[in-house]
Design an enzyme around this catalytic site. Structure first.
Site, PDB file in Angstrom:
ATOM      1  N   ARG A  64       0.748  -1.009  -0.512  1.00  0.00           N
ATOM      2  CA  ARG A  64      -0.310  -0.286  -0.501  1.00  0.00           C
ATOM      3  C   ARG A  64       0.829   1.389  -0.270  1.00  0.00           C
ATOM      4  NH1 ARG A  64      -5.425  -0.390   1.975  1.00  0.00           N
ATOM      5  NH2 ARG A  64      -6.383  -2.138   0.587  1.00  0.00           N
TER       6      ARG A  64
ATOM      7  N   ARG B 109      -3.182   6.523   1.205  1.00  0.00           N
ATOM      8  CA  ARG B 109      -3.606   8.512   1.661  1.00  0.00           C
ATOM      9  C   ARG B 109      -2.149   8.533   2.060  1.00  0.00           C
ATOM     10  NH1 ARG B 109      -8.868   5.106   3.171  1.00  0.00           N
ATOM     11  NH2 ARG B 109      -7.170   3.772   3.339  1.00  0.00           N
TER      12      ARG B 109
ATOM     13  N   ARG C 242      -6.129  12.026  -5.443  1.00  0.00           N
ATOM     14  CA  ARG C 242      -7.240  11.622  -5.047  1.00  0.00           C
ATOM     15  C   ARG C 242      -8.738  12.615  -4.285  1.00  0.00           C
ATOM     16  NH1 ARG C 242     -11.791   9.462  -3.646  1.00  0.00           N
ATOM     17  NH2 ARG C 242     -11.688   8.069  -2.017  1.00  0.00           N
TER      18      ARG C 242
ATOM     19  N   ASP D  25      -7.279  -1.725  -7.334  1.00  0.00           N
ATOM     20  CA  ASP D  25      -7.078  -2.377  -6.675  1.00  0.00           C
ATOM     21  C   ASP D  25      -7.968  -4.704  -6.564  1.00  0.00           C
ATOM     22  OD1 ASP D  25      -8.399  -2.068  -3.568  1.00  0.00           O
ATOM     23  OD2 ASP D  25      -9.349  -3.193  -4.077  1.00  0.00           O
TER      24      ASP D  25
ATOM     25  N   TYR E 145     -15.162 -11.256  -0.195  1.00  0.00           N
ATOM     26  CA  TYR E 145     -15.717  -9.766  -0.334  1.00  0.00           C
ATOM     27  C   TYR E 145     -16.663 -10.013  -1.125  1.00  0.00           C
ATOM     28  CZ  TYR E 145     -12.112  -6.835   1.032  1.00  0.00           C
ATOM     29  OH  TYR E 145     -10.440  -6.532   1.806  1.00  0.00           O
TER      30      TYR E 145
HETATM   31  O1  CP3 Z   1       0.560  -1.188  -2.613  1.00  0.00           O
HETATM   32  C1  CP3 Z   1       0.018  -0.320  -3.329  1.00  0.00           C
HETATM   33  O2  CP3 Z   1       0.439   0.720  -2.939  1.00  0.00           O
HETATM   34  C2  CP3 Z   1      -0.591  -1.108  -4.674  1.00  0.00           C
HETATM   35  C3  CP3 Z   1      -2.401  -0.292  -4.792  1.00  0.00           C
HETATM   36  C4  CP3 Z   1      -3.001  -1.549  -3.570  1.00  0.00           C
HETATM   37  C5  CP3 Z   1      -4.071  -1.201  -3.637  1.00  0.00           C
HETATM   38  N1  CP3 Z   1      -5.017  -1.630  -2.695  1.00  0.00           N
HETATM   39  C6  CP3 Z   1      -4.834   0.317  -3.364  1.00  0.00           C
HETATM   40  C7  CP3 Z   1      -5.720   1.554  -2.559  1.00  0.00           C
HETATM   41  C8  CP3 Z   1      -2.848  -2.937  -3.415  1.00  0.00           C
HETATM   42  C9  CP3 Z   1      -2.932  -3.821  -3.810  1.00  0.00           C
HETATM   43  C10 CP3 Z   1      -4.805  -3.034  -2.744  1.00  0.00           C
HETATM   44  C11 CP3 Z   1      -5.056  -4.580  -2.860  1.00  0.00           C
HETATM   45  C12 CP3 Z   1      -6.362  -4.566  -1.175  1.00  0.00           C
HETATM   46  N2  CP3 Z   1      -6.975  -4.007  -1.691  1.00  0.00           N
HETATM   47  C13 CP3 Z   1      -6.438  -5.918  -0.751  1.00  0.00           C
HETATM   48  C14 CP3 Z   1      -5.551  -6.400  -0.483  1.00  0.00           C
HETATM   49  C15 CP3 Z   1      -4.337  -6.286   0.451  1.00  0.00           C
HETATM   50  C16 CP3 Z   1      -4.641  -6.312   1.577  1.00  0.00           C
HETATM   51  O3  CP3 Z   1      -4.550  -4.503   2.008  1.00  0.00           O
HETATM   52  O4  CP3 Z   1      -4.862  -7.119   2.074  1.00  0.00           O
HETATM   53  C17 CP3 Z   1      -7.400  -5.701  -0.012  1.00  0.00           C
HETATM   54  C18 CP3 Z   1      -7.911  -6.586   1.113  1.00  0.00           C
HETATM   55  C19 CP3 Z   1      -7.938  -4.625  -1.027  1.00  0.00           C
HETATM   56  C20 CP3 Z   1      -9.174  -3.988  -1.327  1.00  0.00           C
HETATM   57  C21 CP3 Z   1      -9.687  -3.152  -0.114  1.00  0.00           C
HETATM   58  N3  CP3 Z   1      -9.714  -1.471  -1.080  1.00  0.00           N
HETATM   59  C22 CP3 Z   1     -10.173  -2.233   0.842  1.00  0.00           C
HETATM   60  C23 CP3 Z   1     -10.899  -3.203   2.387  1.00  0.00           C
HETATM   61  C24 CP3 Z   1      -9.820  -1.235   0.680  1.00  0.00           C
HETATM   62  C25 CP3 Z   1     -10.377   0.018   1.749  1.00  0.00           C
HETATM   63  C26 CP3 Z   1      -9.284  -0.119   3.040  1.00  0.00           C
HETATM   64  C27 CP3 Z   1      -8.824   1.142   3.072  1.00  0.00           C
HETATM   65  O5  CP3 Z   1      -7.399   1.188   3.422  1.00  0.00           O
HETATM   66  O6  CP3 Z   1      -9.594   2.356   3.283  1.00  0.00           O
HETATM   67  C28 CP3 Z   1      -9.235  -1.188  -0.773  1.00  0.00           C
HETATM   68  C29 CP3 Z   1      -9.271   0.719  -1.457  1.00  0.00           C
HETATM   69  C30 CP3 Z   1      -8.252   1.351  -1.400  1.00  0.00           C
HETATM   70  N4  CP3 Z   1      -7.467   0.368  -1.826  1.00  0.00           N
HETATM   71  C31 CP3 Z   1      -7.051   2.085  -0.965  1.00  0.00           C
HETATM   72  C32 CP3 Z   1      -5.951   2.520  -2.352  1.00  0.00           C
HETATM   73  C33 CP3 Z   1      -4.879   3.363  -2.334  1.00  0.00           C
HETATM   74  C34 CP3 Z   1      -7.553   3.508  -0.077  1.00  0.00           C
HETATM   75  C35 CP3 Z   1      -8.455   4.145  -0.986  1.00  0.00           C
HETATM   76  C36 CP3 Z   1      -8.987   6.087  -1.445  1.00  0.00           C
HETATM   77  O7  CP3 Z   1      -7.744   6.221  -1.460  1.00  0.00           O
HETATM   78  O8  CP3 Z   1      -9.949   6.260  -0.870  1.00  0.00           O
END
Ligand code: CP3
Length: 349
Positions: free
Chosen positions: A27, A31, A40, A76, A153
């Protein structure tokens, strides 16, 4: 093909000699970076995923700002269920929502079989654009969710606390669950192959919810499909990383799934895991992400403990044990990267 200027990450994945331990952060495009939040603010999350120029921009931010040794394409795991026909929304500060969750065989039949070169073309375009813009500075990682984590999910309709719907589904309708898992595995295998074709130098499979399952259920509902995917990915020597959070009991089996690298969360001892499976695979991890809330002295001490736990020699990729948290100070992430770059040298003499 542009030659990579920094291929430490790829060499460590293959356990080849390195001058120091490479580091990237799950990640890392997110943010906690004000520069990410600025992008964003102007577009919603899904639009960012679907606009290659924006995806490339935020993918490269942590390379410039934090100094990590690999980029991971901004996207994502839930773009796959979306491509299969489910409506996806990212709800501010609550996480993802998938509408009309999957609950029976009819729901599974309605899901579309995808062709990633058509239905996920925007991701592939983001990968090739990012590769071009990186211009060989560091390798680019592509990723997907594991079938089990994606199915979680799709059945829960989003995140969950109790995971009752997904458990009801696998215990009451196991056949339908397996049909769905096969369908997702086919999509993920094609998708990861297409990402490699588009320029990804490595791929990571996220099994965030693998730890919800008992050891035998993990083999049946998760590991089997991870193996199926890895055996079907079309690749030359691009490494495959499997991050299975909370999976303690199946490390030996996990190490035999065909992955080059196993990602570990912070509840495991790197050195112990190395002695169990380190001859078979490289290891990635595993600093507790909340250590980045601490002061610099503490961050350094804990990072050094992780390096010491792995010990001498190649085969370690430094990372957090899960994603970086949104309220971490960017300067702490940058400091961690500097510490690992400096303090890891003595383990590679
Ligand atoms: O690693 C990176 O920088 C690449 C980008 C990346 C994102 N999601 C961007 C993201 C990666 C590799 C993911 C994978 C992902 N997404 C997973 C597996 C990894 C993990 O963390 O367990 C999962 C379960 C998801 C599903 C997901 N997407 C969730 C549960 C959430 C919300 C949680 C949160 O942190 O808000 C997201 C949103 C998300 N994916 C964000 C980002 C940068 C935040 C969204 C935003 O900018 O508002």
């Amino acid at each position: 093909m542009i030659k990579l200027q920094n291929d430490l990450f790829l060499r460590a994945c293959k356990k080849m000699d390195v001058e120091r331990t490479p580091i990237w952060i799950m990640r890392q495009a997110g943010r906690y970076l004000p520069e990410y939040r600025a992008v964003r603010e102007k577009s919603d999350f899904i639009t960012m995923c679907k606009t290659p120029e924006l995806a490339a921009e935020v993918t490269i931010q942590p390379i410039d700002l934090i100094g990590v040794d690999a980029a991971i394409i901004f996207s994502d795991i839930l773009v796959i269920p979306e491509a299969m026909g489910m409506k996806l929304e990212m709800i501010e500060s609550r996480g993802p929502k998938l509408y009309d969750p999957i609950r029976n065989a009819d729901d599974v039949i309605r899901l579309r079989e995808i062709d990633p070169t058509k239905n996920l073309k925007y991701v592939l375009e983001a990968v090739s654009l990012t590769k071009r813009e990186l211009n060989g500075r560091v390798p680019l990682i592509g990723f997907a969710g594991s079938p089990w984590t994606l199915m979680t999910y799709m059945v829960e309709g989003g995140g969950s606390k109790s995971f009752s719907e997904i458990k009801k589904f696998i215990y009451n309708q196991p056949k339908t669950a397996h049909t769905l898992l096969h369908k997702i595995a086919d999509a993920v295998a094609d998708y990861l192959s297409a990402k490699i074709e588009a320029g990804a130098d490595a791929v990571q499979i996220f099994d965030t919810w693998g730890g919800l399952l008992s050891p035998l259920d993990f083999e049946e509902f998760s590991l089997y499909y991870i193996e199926k995917i890895i055996s079907r990915i079309k690749r030359k020597d691009e490494p495959v990383i499997v991050f299975a959070k909370g999976v303690h009991n199946n490390l030996k089996k996990l190490a035999n799934c065909g992955a080059d690298v196993i990602g570990l969360d912070w509840t495991m001892e790197l050195g112990k895991v190395r002695s169990q499976i380190g001859s078979k695979v490289a290891l990635q991890g595993n600093l507790d992400p909340t250590i980045l809330y601490a002061n610099k002295e503490k961050i350094k001490a804990e990072a050094v403990k992780v390096l010491e736990s792995y010990g001498n020699g190649s085969g370690h990729i430094f990372n957090l044990g899960h994603g970086i948290l949104p309220d971490v100070l960017p300067e702490n992430a940058k400091f961690l990267v500097e510490v690992v770059k400096e303090e890891s040298k003595i383990f590679h003499r």
